[in-house]
Design a protein around this motif. Structure first.
Motif, short mmCIF file in Angstrom:
data_model
loop_
_atom_site.label_atom_id
_atom_site.label_comp_id
_atom_site.label_asym_id
_atom_site.label_seq_id
_atom_site.Cartn_x
_atom_site.Cartn_y
_atom_site.Cartn_z
N SER A 1 0.83 -1.21 0.00
CA SER A 1 0.00 0.00 0.00
C SER A 1 0.86 1.26 0.00
CB SER A 1 -0.95 0.01 1.20
OG SER A 1 -0.22 -0.01 2.42
N LEU A 2 2.05 1.18 0.59
CA LEU A 2 2.95 2.34 0.58
C LEU A 2 3.45 2.62 -0.83
CD1 LEU A 2 4.39 4.51 2.17
CD2 LEU A 2 6.23 2.88 2.64
N LYS A 3 3.79 1.57 -1.58
CA LYS A 3 4.20 1.75 -2.97
C LYS A 3 3.08 2.39 -3.79
CE LYS A 3 7.45 -2.15 -3.22
NZ LYS A 3 7.74 -3.46 -3.85
N GLU A 4 1.86 1.93 -3.56
CA GLU A 4 0.72 2.48 -4.30
C GLU A 4 0.51 3.95 -3.95
OE1 GLU A 4 -2.43 -0.10 -3.16
OE2 GLU A 4 -1.71 -1.78 -4.38
N ALA A 5 0.64 4.29 -2.67
CA ALA A 5 0.47 5.68 -2.26
C ALA A 5 1.55 6.57 -2.86
CB ALA A 5 0.49 5.78 -0.73
N ARG A 6 2.75 6.06 -2.96
CA ARG A 6 3.83 6.84 -3.59
C ARG A 6 3.53 7.09 -5.06
NH1 ARG A 6 8.82 3.26 -1.12
NH2 ARG A 6 9.16 4.45 0.81
N ILE A 7 3.05 6.06 -5.74
CA ILE A 7 2.67 6.21 -7.14
C ILE A 7 1.60 7.29 -7.28
CG2 ILE A 7 1.49 5.08 -9.07
CD1 ILE A 7 2.86 2.46 -8.14
N ALA A 8 0.58 7.21 -6.43
CA ALA A 8 -0.52 8.18 -6.48
C ALA A 8 -0.02 9.60 -6.24
CB ALA A 8 -1.58 7.81 -5.45
N ALA A 9 0.84 9.76 -5.22
CA ALA A 9 1.34 11.09 -4.87
C ALA A 9 2.20 11.66 -6.00
CB ALA A 9 2.14 11.03 -3.58
N ASP A 10 3.08 10.85 -6.55
CA ASP A 10 3.96 11.32 -7.63
C ASP A 10 3.15 11.70 -8.87
OD1 ASP A 10 6.10 10.94 -5.99
OD2 ASP A 10 6.85 9.15 -6.99
N TYR A 11 2.20 10.84 -9.23
CA TYR A 11 1.39 11.12 -10.40
C TYR A 11 0.58 12.41 -10.21
CZ TYR A 11 -1.82 10.57 -14.28
OH TYR A 11 -2.55 10.79 -15.44
N TYR A 12 -0.03 12.55 -9.03
CA TYR A 12 -0.81 13.75 -8.74
C TYR A 12 0.04 15.01 -8.87
CZ TYR A 12 -2.54 17.59 -5.93
OH TYR A 12 -2.89 18.85 -5.52
N ARG A 13 1.25 14.99 -8.30
CA ARG A 13 2.08 16.18 -8.31
C ARG A 13 2.47 16.58 -9.74
NH1 ARG A 13 5.40 14.55 -2.88
NH2 ARG A 13 5.98 12.76 -4.15
N GLY A 14 2.78 15.58 -10.59
CA GLY A 14 3.09 15.89 -11.98
C GLY A 14 1.89 16.42 -12.71
N PHE A 15 0.73 15.81 -12.49
CA PHE A 15 -0.52 16.22 -13.15
C PHE A 15 -0.90 17.65 -12.73
CE2 PHE A 15 -4.97 16.28 -14.25
CZ PHE A 15 -5.09 15.39 -15.32
N LYS A 16 -0.81 17.93 -11.44
CA LYS A 16 -1.16 19.25 -10.92
C LYS A 16 -0.23 20.33 -11.47
CE LYS A 16 -3.22 22.12 -7.92
NZ LYS A 16 -2.36 23.30 -7.93
N LEU A 17 1.06 20.00 -11.58
CA LEU A 17 2.02 20.95 -12.13
C LEU A 17 1.68 21.29 -13.58
CD1 LEU A 17 4.56 22.52 -11.31
CD2 LEU A 17 5.92 20.61 -12.19
N ALA A 18 1.21 20.31 -14.33
CA ALA A 18 0.80 20.55 -15.72
C ALA A 18 -0.40 21.49 -15.79
CB ALA A 18 0.48 19.22 -16.41
N LEU A 19 -1.41 21.25 -14.95
CA LEU A 19 -2.58 22.12 -14.95
C LEU A 19 -2.21 23.54 -14.55
CD1 LEU A 19 -5.46 19.92 -13.47
CD2 LEU A 19 -4.71 20.17 -15.84
N ASP A 20 -1.34 23.68 -13.56
CA ASP A 20 -0.89 25.01 -13.15
C ASP A 20 -0.19 25.71 -14.30
OD1 ASP A 20 -1.93 24.64 -10.64
OD2 ASP A 20 -0.02 24.12 -9.70
N SER A 21 0.57 24.95 -15.11
CA SER A 21 1.24 25.54 -16.26
C SER A 21 0.23 26.03 -17.30
CB SER A 21 2.19 24.51 -16.90
OG SER A 21 3.16 24.06 -15.98
N LEU A 22 -0.84 25.26 -17.48
CA LEU A 22 -1.84 25.61 -18.49
C LEU A 22 -2.65 26.84 -18.10
CD1 LEU A 22 -3.11 22.05 -19.49
CD2 LEU A 22 -1.81 23.63 -20.93
N THR A 23 -2.76 27.13 -16.82
CA THR A 23 -3.52 28.32 -16.41
C THR A 23 -2.85 29.60 -16.91
OG1 THR A 23 -2.38 28.43 -14.27
CG2 THR A 23 -4.45 27.19 -14.36
N PHE A 24 -1.58 29.53 -17.28
CA PHE A 24 -0.88 30.69 -17.85
C PHE A 24 -1.57 31.15 -19.14
CE2 PHE A 24 2.31 32.29 -20.86
CZ PHE A 24 2.82 33.37 -20.14
N TYR A 25 -2.22 30.19 -19.84
CA TYR A 25 -2.88 30.52 -21.09
C TYR A 25 -4.35 30.91 -20.88
CZ TYR A 25 1.25 28.25 -22.99
OH TYR A 25 2.55 27.90 -23.28
N GLY A 26 -4.74 31.06 -19.63
CA GLY A 26 -6.10 31.48 -19.35
C GLY A 26 -7.08 30.35 -19.13
N TYR A 27 -6.58 29.10 -19.13
CA TYR A 27 -7.46 27.97 -18.87
C TYR A 27 -7.71 27.85 -17.37
CZ TYR A 27 -5.87 26.69 -23.58
OH TYR A 27 -5.56 26.71 -24.92
#
Length: 412
Positions: A87-113
């Motif tokens: 379960s710890l491995k799964e939680a790490r996967i979830a946390a890492d994926y979320y952080r990358g995904f969130k960083l992408a969305l934050d980048s896209l807000t620069f374009y007004g999205y």
């Protein structure tokens, strides 16, 4: 082909997760633009010749709602509770994926999205995934990303079978035929597309008269062998002879009468079994001294530390991959720097995947282009989606790599 799990970052118990999920609860939504209308003041004296115009309120900007369903396994956080190794491995996967995904969305807000990101814990539990499929907030989302693991995907998609907005399978390479859901988007290329890519390269570039498939005898090999043979027969018009033989204890003597000394002998080894590979590759290495060998292996070999790079190089080994990051590129360097500055940790492969997928689907969603999934070159992999009737969209892009100068280098 990356599948769960991969290399993981060292952590100190559960404390990092408690801190992370506090941040998730506070900052799941990307920044939004707020519009404020300013009323037009009516003149104090002298009536206007025409009625004063009514205040105009700009339309609110579009906010795209995305639901992320990941195995955070939050039930393991609390007094007296702890994560199991799995379960710890799964939680790490979830946390890492979320952080990358969130960083992408934050980048896209620069374009007004604008985005609203909702997080849900699948707990790697089929019943929980099935229940989430009935959650009104999930069902109302413009895009659903997750669950991660095949059994959870099956439980989740079994509810949402009618035509609707896309459901992205973000990490699993499981074939879409397992789920048979018209809404599914499979991002990680399934094994059959790796087999097709290998067959295409052999047919178009190598052009041998025969190909030897060395099987281990385990049924797992057939997941690669069946689509490979189908592809090579189709592409070559059955002009390339396919010889399949089950190898026991590395014995290759039965093949000697069919081998040649003046051309490359083409071998395909679809196994992932360590004991079988250790013995069989040693035998091929010995054979290579008299009969030139070119070897094509399973995509999972890229992550097997027990394989010997020198041996693989001598055997002119090729493998397909959906995970090939250029750490020297400007884009990758910029991502790593931004990730470190934002999250104060190093990005894993799952963070890179999250960023690529967040950037790709976030832009498509904001531009109302989800029905037209154009090609995309990401940091971790590229996307070339094909629509398959009744099974949704599948990314078919894989790279062919060859061991050269003690590293894997792109062939095509």
């Amino acid at each position: 082909m990356t599948s769960v799990p991969s290399r993981l970052l060292p952590l100190n118990g559960n404390r990092w997760l408690i801190g992370l999920f506090t941040v998730l609860a506070i900052g799941a939504c990307s920044p939004k633009t707020h519009w404020v209308s300013k009323p037009v003041n009516k003149p104090a004296e002298r009536p206007a010749a025409h009625p004063a115009p009514k205040p105009v309120t700009p339309s609110a900007p579009k906010v795209s709602v995305i639901s992320l369903i990941l195995p955070f396994d939050l039930d393991h956080i609390g007094p007296g509770l702890s994560y199991t190794p799995t379960s710890l491995k799964e939680a790490r996967i979830a946390a890492d994926y979320y952080r990358g995904f969130k960083l992408a969305l934050d980048s896209l807000t620069f374009y007004g999205y604008n985005y609203k990101l909702q997080l849900f814990d699948s707990k790697d539990n089929g019943s929980q995934a099935h229940s989430l499929a009935y959650n009104p907030k999930v069902r109302a989302s413009d895009l659903i990303v997750g669950p991660v693991f095949p059994e959870d995907i099956k439980a989740f998609t079994s509810v949402l079978t009618s035509a609707r907005k896309p459901i992205v399978s973000p990490l699993s390479p499981e074939s879409p035929s397992t789920f048979k859901n018209q809404n599914l988007v499979t991002v990680n290329p399934p094994l059959e597309y790796h087999a097709w890519a290998t067959a295409r390269y052999i047919n178009d570039r190598v052009k041998p008269q025969k190909v030897f498939i060395l099987a281990s005898g385990f049924s797992e090999d057939n997941k690669y062998i069946t689509p490979f043979k189908k592809a090579l027969d189709s592409l070559s018009g059955r002009h390339i002879k396919i010889i399949t033989i089950t190898i026991v204890r590395g014995q290759l003597n039965a093949l000697l009468p069919q081998l040649v000394k003046d051309k490359q002998n083409i071998f395909v080894v679809p196994s992932t079994n360590q004991a079988f590979l250790t013995v069989t590759l040693h035998s091929l290495d010995t054979l290579n001294a008299h009969y030139p060998v070119t070897l094509f292996g399973h995509p999972s070999w890229e992550h097997f530390v027990f394989l010997k790079t020198k041996q693989l190089q001598r055997l002119r080994t090729h493998i397909t991959s959906a995970d090939n990051v250029d750490y020297q590129s400007v884009e990758t360097i910029n991502f790593i720097r931004n990730y470190r500055n934002t999250w104060h940790t190093e990005p894993s492969a799952y963070a890179l995947k999250g960023f690529d997928e967040g950037l790709y689907f976030g832009r498509l969603l904001a531009e109302n282009s989800l029905k037209n999934m154009a090609d995309f070159n990401g940091l971790h992999n590229s996307f070339h989606f094909q629509k398959i009737a009744g099974m949704g969209w599948v990314n078919t892009h894989v790279k062919l790599l060859m061991y050269s100068n003690f590293e894997l280098r792109k062939v095509e």
